[in-house]
Design an enzyme around this catalytic site. Structure first.
Site, mmCIF file in Angstrom:
data_model
loop_
_atom_site.group_PDB
_atom_site.id
_atom_site.type_symbol
_atom_site.label_atom_id
_atom_site.label_comp_id
_atom_site.label_asym_id
_atom_site.label_seq_id
_atom_site.Cartn_x
_atom_site.Cartn_y
_atom_site.Cartn_z
ATOM 1 N N SER A 1 0.848 -1.189 -0.018
ATOM 2 C CA SER A 1 0.047 -0.066 -0.014
ATOM 3 C C SER A 1 0.766 1.239 0.000
ATOM 4 O O SER A 1 1.475 1.464 -0.966
ATOM 5 C CB SER A 1 -1.036 -0.185 1.231
ATOM 6 O OG SER A 1 -1.867 0.918 1.049
ATOM 7 N N HIS B 1 -8.455 1.309 -0.060
ATOM 8 C CA HIS B 1 -8.546 0.262 -1.220
ATOM 9 C C HIS B 1 -9.981 -0.366 -1.341
ATOM 10 O O HIS B 1 -10.163 -1.550 -1.614
ATOM 11 C CB HIS B 1 -7.549 -1.033 -0.694
ATOM 12 C CG HIS B 1 -6.230 -0.420 -0.586
ATOM 13 N ND1 HIS B 1 -5.510 -0.022 -1.494
ATOM 14 C CD2 HIS B 1 -5.453 -0.288 0.577
ATOM 15 C CE1 HIS B 1 -4.410 0.593 -1.153
ATOM 16 N NE2 HIS B 1 -4.269 0.208 0.213
#
Length: 293
Positions: free
Chosen positions: A88, A195
């Site tokens: 990430s 996300h």
């Protein structure tokens, strides 16, 4: 081949980076430069703030990025990656470490990303939950059958998948997942649904910033969260970074691909050892270590 891997949000701790600051002139220069770029003293929060201060997305993300990137810079000639990947947020650290982004631009993008995500979180009540002990396909099916927005967000390792979405949808999905045999379906202490489609407003904001930033050809491939394969094209790197905000982090698949492409030793650069643990669960034959200076 040596793979360097960079952690994401959640790896922060009070005192992170202080040893680097106190013992290395280069680290001190970069930390001070970061304070100037950000317009506030992030070093104060990192070195002696409270865990609560450090948990704010707008602080956490730059703090982890700085710890990881400055550590890689202080390693000097010892930092010789054959491949890199980041979980990430860690993808931005990896891109500075492999030369695709310079330090200042990387930090500015991370700060803009964090602010945009914080704003998106405040627009709607949302959360994430860790699901342990179920096949990915079962989790995916239950998410798709649950009313509201709930999607797989982080494929961390076999048997550990994080889901993301609206609070009510996440709670309902967690109940169904437990009924389906999940060992745990546990809400995470996060500010919102990273996300997931709920990050769309942040994605639009970040896309403009990424498009306006200069990216170079990196010194080695990065295995990005979205495609999970080796990427060296600056244009592709940009596209994947933009997609990443609303797409799942495919960490399991990325590590498997790195191993397939010759990655044998995985060195974690930054706070904590979370990624080393995940890599071992993905493939127990790998060597893992923390970056040392």
């Amino acid at each position: 081949m040596i793979a360097y891997i960079f952690p994401g949000q959640g790896a922060q701790f009070v005192g992170m980076g202080l040893d680097l600051y106190e013992n290395h002139n280069l680290a001190q220069e970069l930390f001070e430069q970061a304070n100037d770029i950000l317009g506030f003293s992030i070093t104060d929060t990192m070195f002696e703030g409270t865990p609560e201060d450090l948990k704010q997305t707008k602080v956490t993300q730059p703090a982890i990025f700085l710890h990881s990137v400055i550590l890689s810079k202080v390693m000097g000639d010892d930092f010789k990656p054959d491949m890199v990947a980041g979980h990430s947020l860690g993808e931005f650290s990896a891109l500075v470490a492999n030369g695709a982004l310079n330090f200042a631009d990387g930090l500015k993008l991370v700060s803009q990303r964090a602010t945009a995500m914080q704003k998106a979180c405040e627009m709607q009540s949302s959360t994430m939950a860790a699901v342990l002990g179920l096949e990915d396909a079962v989790v995916e099916k239950i998410c798709s059958e649950t009313e509201g927005i709930v999607v797989p967000a982080n494929y961390n390792c076999p048997g550990q998948l994080v889901i993301s979405g609206e609070v009510e949808a996440i709670n309902n999905a967690c109940e169904k997942l437990k009924e389906a045999g999940a060992r745990r379906a546990l809400l995470l202490p996060v500010g919102g649904a990273f996300h997931s489609p709920l990050m769309e407003p942040a994605k639009e904001e970040l896309a403009a910033a990424i498009e306006a930033t200069n990216f170079n050809t990196p010194i080695c491939p990065i295995y990005q969260n979205v495609p999970t394969t080796a990427v060296t094209s600056a244009d592709e790197i940009k596209e994947n970074l933009i997609s990443q905000l609303t797409a799942p982090v495919k960490w399991t698949q990325s590590v498997q691909q790195m191993i397939k492409d010759g990655g044998k030793s995985f060195v974690e650069v930054g706070p904590g050892k979370v990624l080393q643990g995940l890599v071992k669960k993905i493939n127990s034959d790998t060597e893992t270590a923390s970056a040392v200076i």
